[in-house]
Design a protein around this motif. Structure first.
Motif, PDB file in Angstrom:
ATOM      1  N   PRO A  96      31.283 -36.791   9.176  1.00  0.00           N
ATOM      2  CA  PRO A  96      30.482 -37.480   8.155  1.00  0.00           C
ATOM      3  C   PRO A  96      29.475 -36.543   7.494  1.00  0.00           C
ATOM      4  O   PRO A  96      28.347 -36.934   7.188  1.00  0.00           O
ATOM      5  CB  PRO A  96      29.790 -38.578   8.971  1.00  0.00           C
ATOM      6  CG  PRO A  96      29.591 -37.955  10.312  1.00  0.00           C
ATOM      7  CD  PRO A  96      30.793 -37.085  10.541  1.00  0.00           C
ATOM      8  N   THR A  97      29.876 -35.299   7.287  1.00  0.00           N
ATOM      9  CA  THR A  97      29.016 -34.295   6.662  1.00  0.00           C
ATOM     10  C   THR A  97      29.776 -33.655   5.503  1.00  0.00           C
ATOM     11  O   THR A  97      30.982 -33.837   5.360  1.00  0.00           O
ATOM     12  CB  THR A  97      28.620 -33.208   7.680  1.00  0.00           C
ATOM     13  OG1 THR A  97      29.813 -32.580   8.179  1.00  0.00           O
ATOM     14  CG2 THR A  97      27.858 -33.795   8.857  1.00  0.00           C
TER      15      THR A  97
ATOM     16  N   PRO B 181      34.178 -34.896   2.623  1.00  0.00           N
ATOM     17  CA  PRO B 181      33.602 -34.621   3.944  1.00  0.00           C
ATOM     18  C   PRO B 181      34.176 -33.356   4.575  1.00  0.00           C
ATOM     19  O   PRO B 181      35.243 -32.871   4.192  1.00  0.00           O
ATOM     20  CB  PRO B 181      33.987 -35.867   4.751  1.00  0.00           C
ATOM     21  CG  PRO B 181      35.226 -36.368   4.098  1.00  0.00           C
ATOM     22  CD  PRO B 181      35.044 -36.086   2.635  1.00  0.00           C
TER      23      PRO B 181
ATOM     24  N   TRP C 192      27.510 -34.944  15.974  1.00  0.00           N
ATOM     25  CA  TRP C 192      28.659 -35.681  15.442  1.00  0.00           C
ATOM     26  C   TRP C 192      29.936 -35.503  16.267  1.00  0.00           C
ATOM     27  O   TRP C 192      30.757 -36.413  16.362  1.00  0.00           O
ATOM     28  CB  TRP C 192      28.916 -35.260  13.988  1.00  0.00           C
ATOM     29  CG  TRP C 192      27.655 -35.159  13.196  1.00  0.00           C
ATOM     30  CD1 TRP C 192      27.108 -34.025  12.641  1.00  0.00           C
ATOM     31  CD2 TRP C 192      26.739 -36.213  12.893  1.00  0.00           C
ATOM     32  NE1 TRP C 192      25.925 -34.320  12.014  1.00  0.00           N
ATOM     33  CE2 TRP C 192      25.668 -35.659  12.150  1.00  0.00           C
ATOM     34  CE3 TRP C 192      26.714 -37.581  13.176  1.00  0.00           C
ATOM     35  CZ2 TRP C 192      24.598 -36.420  11.692  1.00  0.00           C
ATOM     36  CZ3 TRP C 192      25.642 -38.339  12.718  1.00  0.00           C
ATOM     37  CH2 TRP C 192      24.605 -37.754  11.985  1.00  0.00           C
TER      38      TRP C 192
ATOM     39  N   ALA D 287      29.140 -41.231  13.882  1.00  0.00           N
ATOM     40  CA  ALA D 287      29.102 -41.330  12.419  1.00  0.00           C
ATOM     41  C   ALA D 287      27.931 -42.224  12.007  1.00  0.00           C
ATOM     42  O   ALA D 287      27.904 -43.415  12.329  1.00  0.00           O
ATOM     43  CB  ALA D 287      30.412 -41.895  11.882  1.00  0.00           C
TER      44      ALA D 287
ATOM     45  N   GLY E  12      26.213 -41.176   6.418  1.00  0.00           N
ATOM     46  CA  GLY E  12      27.130 -40.060   6.375  1.00  0.00           C
ATOM     47  C   GLY E  12      28.009 -40.019   5.135  1.00  0.00           C
ATOM     48  O   GLY E  12      28.193 -41.016   4.427  1.00  0.00           O
TER      49      GLY E  12
ATOM     50  N   PRO F 149      31.607 -44.008   6.758  1.00  0.00           N
ATOM     51  CA  PRO F 149      31.655 -42.666   7.338  1.00  0.00           C
ATOM     52  C   PRO F 149      32.445 -42.626   8.636  1.00  0.00           C
ATOM     53  O   PRO F 149      32.605 -43.635   9.323  1.00  0.00           O
ATOM     54  CB  PRO F 149      30.177 -42.357   7.593  1.00  0.00           C
ATOM     55  CG  PRO F 149      29.583 -43.705   7.871  1.00  0.00           C
ATOM     56  CD  PRO F 149      30.314 -44.665   6.988  1.00  0.00           C
TER      57      PRO F 149
ATOM     58  N   ASP G  86      20.092 -40.829   9.879  1.00  0.00           N
ATOM     59  CA  ASP G  86      20.991 -40.329  10.909  1.00  0.00           C
ATOM     60  C   ASP G  86      20.834 -41.030  12.251  1.00  0.00           C
ATOM     61  O   ASP G  86      21.701 -40.893  13.133  1.00  0.00           O
ATOM     62  CB  ASP G  86      20.781 -38.822  11.113  1.00  0.00           C
ATOM     63  CG  ASP G  86      21.323 -37.992   9.963  1.00  0.00           C
ATOM     64  OD1 ASP G  86      21.991 -38.572   9.079  1.00  0.00           O
ATOM     65  OD2 ASP G  86      21.065 -36.772   9.943  1.00  0.00           O
TER      66      ASP G  86
ATOM     67  N   TYR H  53      23.741 -45.353  13.691  1.00  0.00           N
ATOM     68  CA  TYR H  53      25.095 -44.816  13.759  1.00  0.00           C
ATOM     69  C   TYR H  53      25.987 -45.608  14.700  1.00  0.00           C
ATOM     70  O   TYR H  53      25.539 -46.412  15.508  1.00  0.00           O
ATOM     71  CB  TYR H  53      25.054 -43.357  14.226  1.00  0.00           C
ATOM     72  CG  TYR H  53      24.363 -43.155  15.562  1.00  0.00           C
ATOM     73  CD1 TYR H  53      25.045 -43.343  16.764  1.00  0.00           C
ATOM     74  CD2 TYR H  53      23.016 -42.778  15.621  1.00  0.00           C
ATOM     75  CE1 TYR H  53      24.417 -43.163  17.990  1.00  0.00           C
ATOM     76  CE2 TYR H  53      22.378 -42.597  16.831  1.00  0.00           C
ATOM     77  CZ  TYR H  53      23.079 -42.788  18.007  1.00  0.00           C
ATOM     78  OH  TYR H  53      22.454 -42.626  19.217  1.00  0.00           O
TER      79      TYR H  53
END
Length: 260
Positions: A57-58, A64, A80, A94, A98, A107, A244, A247
């Protein structure tokens, strides 16, 4: 004040390290867990990821981060995608904030099945051969407001075919867009490990929970593949806080795919 705290902590760390060294001199051979902790630094040391790729999720919007072999063999990304210190399992996380793929608004930190030692994307037919995924996993965390996470799935073409999906304490097996097709349990507790299993053959997918057949999905398709990890079914539009620390997380201790 922060500087004083740092100095105090450093002193404590030094003291503990001295004691540890003293004890080690009189200790016996390391236990299996101690040996595993010494050698296990990447998720691929705990799970066989040879024929998988990873989506995180980056990255950039609708683009991504993807990690493929051979890079995946020595890759980790805290928090992650990380291995537990005793090498017993891998954590997938995630956050609602994300990055997502172009085909989803949610995400994921998720594995996607590959072939040829990770070089090509897997694609198989439910009417040709037998295709099996076994995953031992546990849902560890759910997002706020919309506590929904997918832990494992059969995907076909552009959409999922059937998944294990947790909504609060209710664990479901889906059938296409019917997300409540089959209720496995309405009393799932976070952290409880279970075995999810898909067996696809003869135009059907049998879905098992802890070795028990739960449901059979009719599906005739030839663009299928397996996925597993944390696919959080929430985003910043429906879940707060948008950061963040909000999640979904899944712990996987075993994953195996067979085709015959």
């Amino acid at each position: 004040m922060p500087r004083t705290r740092t100095l105090v902590l450093a002193g404590i760390t030094a003291a503990v390290s001295t004691v540890t060294l003293t004890l080690s001199a009189h200790a016996g051979p390391p236990t299996p867990n101690e040996r595993a902790a010494d050698r296990c630094t990447h998720p691929a040391e705990a799970l066989d990821l040879t024929n998988w790729k990873l989506t995180l999720p980056t990255g950039d919007d609708e683009d991504p981060t993807e990690i493929t072999q051979p890079d995946l063999a020595t890759f980790s990304a805290d928090p992650w995608f990380r291995v537990e210190t005793d090498c017993a399992a891998v954590r997938f996380r995630a956050a609602v904030s994300g990055v997502t793929t172009g085909g989803s608004s949610y995400p994921r930190a998720e594995l996607r099945e590959m072939t040829d030692d990770g070089e090509d994307e897997a694609e198989w037919s439910t009417t040709d051969g037998t295709h099996t995924l076994v995953v031992k996993e546990a849902f560890i965390a759910l997002p706020e407001e919309r506590p929904w996470v997918v832990g494992a799935q059969v995907h076909g073409g552009d959409d999922d075919v059937t998944v294990f999906r947790l909504e609060g304490s209710s664990l479901y097996i889906t059938d296409g867009d019917d997300r409540h097709h089959h209720l496995v349990t309405d009393d799932y507790e976070l952290g409880t490990q279970f075995e999810a299993k898909f067996v696809a053959e003869d135009g059907e997918i049998d879905v098992y929970y802890n070795g028990r057949l739960e449901t059979t999905i009719d599906h005739d398709g030839d663009t299928n593949y397996f996925k597993a990890g944390a696919y959080t079914q929430a985003n910043c539009d429906n879940s707060e806080p948008c950061d963040d620390d909000n999640y979904g997380e899944v712990r996987i201790s075993r994953i195996k795919v067979t085709h015959s």
